[in-house]
Scaffold this active site. Structure first.
Site, PDB file in Angstrom:
ATOM      1  N   ARG A 121      64.514  83.187   8.854  1.00 24.57           N
ATOM      2  CA  ARG A 121      64.494  84.563   8.504  1.00 24.57           C
ATOM      3  C   ARG A 121      64.112  84.742   6.895  1.00 24.57           C
ATOM      4  NH1 ARG A 121      68.354  83.780  13.003  1.00 24.57           N
ATOM      5  NH2 ARG A 121      67.449  85.297  14.568  1.00 24.57           N
TER       6      ARG A 121
ATOM      7  N   ARG B 227      74.013  89.356  21.405  1.00 25.72           N
ATOM      8  CA  ARG B 227      74.459  90.035  20.388  1.00 25.72           C
ATOM      9  C   ARG B 227      74.498  91.679  20.916  1.00 25.72           C
ATOM     10  NH1 ARG B 227      73.822  87.109  15.298  1.00 25.72           N
ATOM     11  NH2 ARG B 227      75.797  85.851  15.691  1.00 25.72           N
TER      12      ARG B 227
ATOM     13  N   THR C 169      61.636  84.765  22.545  1.00 25.58           N
ATOM     14  CA  THR C 169      63.320  85.051  22.453  1.00 25.58           C
ATOM     15  C   THR C 169      63.852  84.697  23.595  1.00 25.58           C
ATOM     16  OG1 THR C 169      65.048  86.632  22.114  1.00 25.58           O
ATOM     17  CG2 THR C 169      62.939  87.489  22.820  1.00 25.58           C
TER      18      THR C 169
ATOM     19  N   ASP D  74      64.962  90.977  25.738  1.00 21.11           N
ATOM     20  CA  ASP D  74      65.482  91.949  25.251  1.00 21.11           C
ATOM     21  C   ASP D  74      64.524  92.941  24.526  1.00 21.11           C
ATOM     22  OD1 ASP D  74      65.264  90.663  22.843  1.00 21.11           O
ATOM     23  OD2 ASP D  74      67.098  91.573  22.110  1.00 21.11           O
TER      24      ASP D  74
ATOM     25  N   ASP E  66      66.779  86.069  24.560  1.00 17.05           N
ATOM     26  CA  ASP E  66      67.214  87.199  24.953  1.00 17.05           C
ATOM     27  C   ASP E  66      66.722  88.098  26.108  1.00 17.05           C
ATOM     28  OD1 ASP E  66      69.213  86.458  23.165  1.00 17.05           O
ATOM     29  OD2 ASP E  66      68.647  87.813  21.551  1.00 17.05           O
TER      30      ASP E  66
ATOM     31  N   GLY F 144      64.886  83.806  15.459  1.00 17.69           N
ATOM     32  CA  GLY F 144      65.638  82.725  16.431  1.00 17.69           C
ATOM     33  C   GLY F 144      64.685  81.913  17.165  1.00 17.69           C
TER      34      GLY F 144
ATOM     35  N   ASP G 178      62.335  90.752  18.469  1.00 12.47           N
ATOM     36  CA  ASP G 178      61.886  92.245  18.007  1.00 12.47           C
ATOM     37  C   ASP G 178      61.998  92.200  16.638  1.00 12.47           C
ATOM     38  OD1 ASP G 178      64.520  92.185  18.122  1.00 12.47           O
ATOM     39  OD2 ASP G 178      64.828  94.008  19.216  1.00 12.47           O
TER      40      ASP G 178
HETATM   41  P1  ADP Z   1      64.003  88.009  15.734  1.00 13.14           P
HETATM   42  O1  ADP Z   1      62.375  87.992  15.446  1.00 13.14           O
HETATM   43  O2  ADP Z   1      64.537  86.792  16.541  1.00 13.14           O
HETATM   44  O3  ADP Z   1      64.431  89.049  16.353  1.00 13.14           O
HETATM   45  P2  ADP Z   1      65.190  88.669  13.194  1.00 13.14           P
HETATM   46  O4  ADP Z   1      65.409  89.927  13.708  1.00 13.14           O
HETATM   47  O5  ADP Z   1      66.161  87.900  12.198  1.00 13.14           O
HETATM   48  O6  ADP Z   1      64.680  87.761  14.318  1.00 13.14           O
HETATM   49  O7  ADP Z   1      63.769  88.904  12.350  1.00 13.14           O
HETATM   50  C1  ADP Z   1      63.185  87.726  11.899  1.00 13.14           C
HETATM   51  C2  ADP Z   1      62.455  88.134  10.690  1.00 13.14           C
HETATM   52  O8  ADP Z   1      61.517  89.113  10.956  1.00 13.14           O
HETATM   53  C3  ADP Z   1      63.185  88.565   9.477  1.00 13.14           C
HETATM   54  O9  ADP Z   1      63.913  87.669   8.809  1.00 13.14           O
HETATM   55  C4  ADP Z   1      62.039  89.212   8.663  1.00 13.14           C
HETATM   56  O10 ADP Z   1      61.498  88.622   7.931  1.00 13.14           O
HETATM   57  C5  ADP Z   1      61.276  89.955   9.582  1.00 13.14           C
HETATM   58  N1  ADP Z   1      61.721  91.367   9.946  1.00 13.14           N
HETATM   59  C6  ADP Z   1      62.608  91.748  11.144  1.00 13.14           C
HETATM   60  N2  ADP Z   1      62.692  93.298  10.902  1.00 13.14           N
HETATM   61  C7  ADP Z   1      61.730  93.571   9.950  1.00 13.14           C
HETATM   62  C8  ADP Z   1      61.310  94.774   9.713  1.00 13.14           C
HETATM   63  N3  ADP Z   1      62.146  95.901  10.216  1.00 13.14           N
HETATM   64  N4  ADP Z   1      60.524  95.060   8.626  1.00 13.14           N
HETATM   65  C9  ADP Z   1      59.948  93.848   8.073  1.00 13.14           C
HETATM   66  N5  ADP Z   1      60.252  92.781   8.484  1.00 13.14           N
HETATM   67  C10 ADP Z   1      60.999  92.354   9.666  1.00 13.14           C
END
Ligand code: ADP
Length: 334
Positions: free
Chosen positions: A84, A184, A138, A142, A140, A23, A115
């Site tokens: 993503r 969320r 982020t 968090d 959030d 995000g 995260d």
């Molecule tokens: P944010 O970073 O804002 O928390 P996401 O959780 O959607 O957003 O994660 C963004 C991107 O980071 C995912 O689309 C993926 O490419 C990568 N990612 C997230 N979690 C993992 C994971 N456990 N292992 C590998 N890549 C991850």
């Protein structure tokens, strides 16, 4: 503003890459600028990877110079774009990504994101040995190990601006407004927004809510004339239609609540001064950490100091919402 770490260069880096993932958050541009200008001033070449891990896997990288990051510190979003990338969950793809960096002689990667993005960064480092530094980006707030994240302050101020306006209408029409803010799995934004907006109630995913009890309470103070109008801040939570459900219960008690879902306006917009300083410092210092030999860490803030947090800790531990903060919020509105 922050106490910065004193770091000595022990590692030689000739080229690094930076990406934004997940995000978007206001201040990500300032963080990229911090990384680029700090790296260039220390003789390091910089590549910008477009669209997060997707761009990395598609080899979509552009060389960045000082002018590439001119006139972006005040802009929301991220000029490198964010995305993503489900493919990055696959370790074969992470290894392929490492090969693409090696082909360009890129020695290290800086990841700005939430995260999820930082969890991906940790796995990438662990499996490929390419040094990685993460920055918390982020709205959030968090992320474990840091008291603040890039974008949180701006999002809070954006939500407050909206709620202050909504309160005028709530007051004039003697109505309750349910204002849904982003979050969320985390009520950090809702709690801070609720305190700063003087909300009558704050509902967050960390604590179970008894909607019926809340409805009865609000209806009672409405009848008693002590609460003819009010703002109830609701973190969006994981449950679909949570806010609509609360509104229905209030209606059953004779109230006529309105719902206002703030949505994506909280993610965009000009970053606040606070977020610009935070993002600029973290971006610049990330390069110093790399040169000092650090890897597999996030650069965050604790007690006014810029600190390093093992990325592994972000996966293992969850940042908890301080229940005292909610207690204060409830004390203050009475
Ligand atoms: P944010 O970073 O804002 O928390 P996401 O959780 O959607 O957003 O994660 C963004 C991107 O980071 C995912 O689309 C993926 O490419 C990568 N990612 C997230 N979690 C993992 C994971 N456990 N292992 C590998 N890549 C991850």
């Amino acid at each position: 503003m922050y106490t910065l770490p004193s770091l000595e260069a022990t590692r030689s880096i000739s080229s690094l890459a930076v990406l934004t993932s997940g995000g978007d958050a206001p201040g990500m541009n300032a963080a990229i600028r911090g990384v680029v200008r700090s790296a260039l001033s220390q003789g390091i070449e910089v590549y910008g990877i477009r669209r997060g891990y997707s761009g990395l896997l598609q080899n979509d990288m552009i060389p960045l110079n000082s002018a590439s990051v001119s006139n972006i510190v005040q802009r929301g979003g991220t000029f490198l774009k964010s995305a993503r990338c489900p493919e990055f969950h696959d370790s074969d793809n992470r290894r392929r990504a490492a090969e693409l960096l090696k082909q360009r002689n890129i020695d290290a990667l800086i990841v700005i994101g939430g995260d999820g993005s930082l969890s991906g960064a940790h796995l990438f480092e662990e499996e490929t040995g390419i040094p990685v530094i993460g920055l918390p980006g982020t709205i959030d707030n968090d992320i474990f190990g840091t008291e603040d994240t890039i974008g949180f302050d701006t999002a809070m101020n954006t939500a407050l601006d909206a709620i202050d306006r909504i309160r005028d209408t709530a007051d004039s029409h003697e109505r309750h407004f349910l204002v849904e803010v982003m979050g969320r799995n985390s009520g950090f934004l809702a709690t801070h927004v609720g305190i700063a907006a003087g909300a009558e109630m704050i509902l967050v995913p960390e604590y179970a809510i008894n909607i019926e009890e809340i409805a009865l309470q609000l209806a009672a103070s409405h009848r008693a004339g002590t609460g003819s109008s009010g703002i109830i801040v609701v973190a969006e939570g994981n449950e679909p239609n949570l806010t609509a459900g609360i509104a229905q219960q209030l209606q059953q008690q004779g109230l006529t609540p309105h719902i206002s879902i703030l949505g994506h306006i909280q993610r965009g917009g000009r970053p606040s001064g606070h977020d610009r300083v935070l993002a600029s410092c973290l971006g610049a210092v990330a390069v110093d950490y790399l040169l000092a030999g650090y890897s597999d860490i996030m650069v965050g803030v604790s007690n006014g100091c810029v600190v390093d947090v093992p990325l592994d800790d972000l996966i293992r531990y969850r940042k908890g919402l301080d229940p005292e903060l909610l207690k204060i919020a409830l004390q203050l509105h009475k």
